[in-house]
Design an enzyme around this catalytic site. Structure first.
Site, PDB file in Angstrom:
ATOM      1  N   GLU A 274       0.830  -1.214   0.000  1.00 53.02           N
ATOM      2  CA  GLU A 274       0.000   0.000   0.000  1.00 53.02           C
ATOM      3  C   GLU A 274       0.861   1.260   0.000  1.00 53.02           C
ATOM      4  O   GLU A 274       0.758   2.095   0.899  1.00 53.02           O
ATOM      5  CB  GLU A 274      -0.892   0.023   1.258  1.00 53.02           C
ATOM      6  CG  GLU A 274      -1.823  -1.141   1.416  1.00 53.02           C
ATOM      7  CD  GLU A 274      -2.525  -1.163   2.781  1.00 53.02           C
ATOM      8  OE1 GLU A 274      -2.106  -0.424   3.701  1.00 53.02           O
ATOM      9  OE2 GLU A 274      -3.496  -1.908   2.918  1.00 53.02           O
ATOM     10  N   ARG A 277       3.167   7.768  -0.252  1.00 60.18           N
ATOM     11  CA  ARG A 277       4.201   8.784  -0.422  1.00 60.18           C
ATOM     12  C   ARG A 277       5.236   8.419  -1.496  1.00 60.18           C
ATOM     13  O   ARG A 277       5.606   9.249  -2.315  1.00 60.18           O
ATOM     14  CB  ARG A 277       4.923   8.969   0.928  1.00 60.18           C
ATOM     15  CG  ARG A 277       5.920  10.115   0.946  1.00 60.18           C
ATOM     16  CD  ARG A 277       6.752  10.068   2.234  1.00 60.18           C
ATOM     17  NE  ARG A 277       5.961   9.921   3.428  1.00 60.18           N
ATOM     18  CZ  ARG A 277       5.496  10.935   4.169  1.00 60.18           C
ATOM     19  NH1 ARG A 277       5.785  12.170   3.837  1.00 60.18           N
ATOM     20  NH2 ARG A 277       4.774  10.716   5.248  1.00 60.18           N
ATOM     21  N   CYS A 345      -1.710  34.739   9.036  1.00 58.87           N
ATOM     22  CA  CYS A 345      -1.488  35.313  10.363  1.00 58.87           C
ATOM     23  C   CYS A 345      -1.209  34.233  11.395  1.00 58.87           C
ATOM     24  O   CYS A 345      -2.029  33.983  12.300  1.00 58.87           O
ATOM     25  CB  CYS A 345      -2.713  36.119  10.775  1.00 58.87           C
ATOM     26  SG  CYS A 345      -3.291  37.173   9.463  1.00 58.87           S
ATOM     27  N   TYR A 374       0.939  14.226   0.575  1.00 60.03           N
ATOM     28  CA  TYR A 374       0.479  14.931   1.773  1.00 60.03           C
ATOM     29  C   TYR A 374       0.651  16.446   1.615  1.00 60.03           C
ATOM     30  O   TYR A 374       0.974  17.142   2.564  1.00 60.03           O
ATOM     31  CB  TYR A 374       1.182  14.371   3.025  1.00 60.03           C
ATOM     32  CG  TYR A 374       1.016  12.869   3.132  1.00 60.03           C
ATOM     33  CD1 TYR A 374      -0.232  12.325   3.451  1.00 60.03           C
ATOM     34  CD2 TYR A 374       2.055  11.993   2.826  1.00 60.03           C
ATOM     35  CE1 TYR A 374      -0.418  10.956   3.501  1.00 60.03           C
ATOM     36  CE2 TYR A 374       1.869  10.615   2.857  1.00 60.03           C
ATOM     37  CZ  TYR A 374       0.635  10.108   3.199  1.00 60.03           C
ATOM     38  OH  TYR A 374       0.449   8.745   3.234  1.00 60.03           O
TER      39      TYR A 374
HETATM   40  C1  LIG Z   1      -1.163   6.122   5.194  1.00 59.55           C
HETATM   41  C2  LIG Z   1      -1.269   4.676   4.925  1.00 59.55           C
HETATM   42  C3  LIG Z   1      -0.557   4.105   3.866  1.00 59.55           C
HETATM   43  C4  LIG Z   1       0.398   4.877   2.998  1.00 59.55           C
HETATM   44  O1  LIG Z   1       1.481   5.356   3.710  1.00 59.55           O
HETATM   45  P1  LIG Z   1       2.723   5.995   2.938  1.00 59.55           P
HETATM   46  O2  LIG Z   1       3.687   6.334   4.002  1.00 59.55           O
HETATM   47  O3  LIG Z   1       2.200   7.209   2.249  1.00 59.55           O
HETATM   48  O4  LIG Z   1       3.229   4.977   1.993  1.00 59.55           O
HETATM   49  C5  LIG Z   1      -0.724   2.754   3.636  1.00 59.55           C
HETATM   50  N1  LIG Z   1      -1.559   1.997   4.407  1.00 59.55           N
HETATM   51  C6  LIG Z   1      -2.256   2.523   5.429  1.00 59.55           C
HETATM   52  C7  LIG Z   1      -3.144   1.656   6.221  1.00 59.55           C
HETATM   53  C8  LIG Z   1      -2.149   3.863   5.724  1.00 59.55           C
HETATM   54  O5  LIG Z   1      -2.830   4.398   6.747  1.00 59.55           O
END
Ligand SMILES: *Cc1c(COP(=O)(O)O)cnc(C)c1O
Length: 423
Positions: A274, A277, A345, A374
């Site tokens: 998954e 980033r 501000c 992000y």
């Molecule tokens: C945020 C998240 C990701 C992705 O994280 P990265 O650091 O952007 O690769 C994958 N799996 C779950 C469950 C997440 O919460």
């Protein structure tokens, strides 16, 4: 080679398009994403996974622009989502429900219902309460929900406090020591079908050891669970691979996959990755224009039209982003010590502090590197600043993939209560 580099004339290019040309057409600030860079990250995963029984579900929360999601979807990606809003985005970008994984520590019954109705392929459950809740919702719909249980392997990912997620004291997942009980409960609930185990230990990881340790712990658990009579066919490894902001040396995707391959060897599980980033972070930049320069006694403030509402990472995570003039400075140009700040501000409204940059003046453009993850997704309209538009470049063409809203559009969703309306 980065997709963002100066050309021979000294203009910062996004692939074959000058950022200055985009700025002239869409105004500043704006986000810009490189198709070539997005594809390159994907390709590294695809190459490294060859011969593995594995798939990638792109974590939408890093950058959920529909064009970005569609690009990955067309290349074969599934989606990792954390809300029904993200589910709708994934579906709208053409990713089929069965290739969507639904993660998150607090899904509401209405959201679980929407996910089951859309045929989401896998729901990663994070608590016993959620097991019961999902079982009830699935029963109402007369379907069986396919689930994994996300376990918390109690590993410190060694990353920033706000993005480490796999320690005992973090709110995520079920404590690995309590996992067998949770699986037993899941096994008794008639409307759930357990398909595997999930983990996600944090974000912006720059070493592989935490993955190695976490996988080893979950592997032991899988062996126990099978002995307990559960079928564990899938192992969802999560995301978290880091990128370069300053001088980090994150592992190559191929090396990461090699470690996973070794640590899961012989386990007989289908793997899910998954990444968020890592697929988008370095593929995007934020461009702003200098409004004015304010010299101080100890340092100079360069006030730009991009601010913390556009990119909150510096002030939220103490993140360091490289900042470059869009017009290459002369090699012999002297530098001055400055803070690059926005017009908001808040003292927390900065993009960078204590940087030595060549002198900038009103009207100059600056580029904030590694802003593809992000960035736009965490933007707000604080100070009634319109969300910065997003632009996608592909070779020598570019397109606005989310326009800047007008102020009228921003105001149009608000209304006066009836008692304030004029008679
Ligand atoms: C945020 C998240 C990701 C992705 O994280 P990265 O650091 O952007 O690769 C994958 N799996 C779950 C469950 C997440 O919460």
């Amino acid at each position: 080679m980065s997709a963002f580099a100066y050309n021979a004339e000294g203009d910062m290019m996004a692939e074959g398009v000058a950022l200055e040309a985009i700025a002239r057409q869409v105004g500043t600030p704006f986000y810009c994403y490189s198709t070539a860079a997005l594809r390159a990250g994907w390709q590294e995963f695809a190459d490294g996974m060859r011969g593995m029984n594995a798939s990638v579900c792109y974590a939408l929360k890093a950058n959920s622009n529909l064009a970005v999601i569609k690009l990955f979807g067309d290349l074969g990606a599934g989606a990792d989502i954390v809300s029904v809003g993200e589910m709708r985005r994934a579906l709208a970008a053409g990713i089929p429900g069965r290739r969507i994984v639904y993660s998150g520590v607090g899904k509401k019954p209405s959201e679980l219902m929407a996910a089951l109705e859309a045929g989401i392929g896998q729901i990663n459950v994070e608590s016993s309460a959620e097991l019961e809740m999902l079982n009830a919702v699935a029963g109402q719909l007369g379907v069986k929900a396919h689930i994994t249980i996300r376990v918390n392997p109690d590993i410190d990912a060694g990353t920033h406090e706000k993005i480490t997620t796999g320690r005992k004291d973090d709110k995520f997942g079920i404590d690995i020591d309590l996992a067998r009980e949770a699986f037993a409960l899941a096994g008794r609930l008639p409307n759930l079908k357990v398909v595997g185990v999930a983990m996600h230990i944090g974000s912006q990881l720059t070493t592989l050891d935490p993955y190695r340790d976490a996988i080893a712990r979950v592997r032991e658990l899988i062996v126990q669970l099978r002995a307990d009579g559960h079928r564990i066919d899938r192992f969802d490894i999560g995301g978290g691979l880091g990128i370069v902001y300053a001088d980090e040396k994150p592992p190559a995707i191929g090396d990461f996959l090699q470690v996973v391959r070794k640590e899961t060897d012989g386990l007989g599980c289908e793997l899910t990755f998954e990444p968020g980033r890592r697929l988008v972070g370095e593929a995007g930049v934020l461009v702003g224009e200098v409004i004015l320069v304010k010299p101080g006694v100890s340092k100079t403030f360069v006030i730009v039209d991009a601010a913390m509402n556009d990119l909150i990472r510096p002030t939220l995570y103490d993140a360091w982003h490289d900042i470059l003039p869009v017009r290459r400075p002369r090699p012999d140009a002297a530098t001055i010590r400055c803070d690059i700040v926005g017009p908001i501000c808040e003292s927390g409204d900065y993009l960078a502090q204590n940087r030595d940059l060549p002198p900038l003046s009103a009207g100059d453009l600056v580029m904030v590197r590694s802003a593809g993850a992000y960035g736009a997704v965490m933007a707000s309209s604080y100070n009634t600043r319109p969300l910065a538009p997003e632009v996608m470049v592909d070779g020598t063409r570019f397109a606005v993939v989310r326009p800047r809203p007008t102020i009228d559009e921003m105001l149009s969703s608000e209304r006066f209560p009836p008692w304030m309306e004029k008679a």
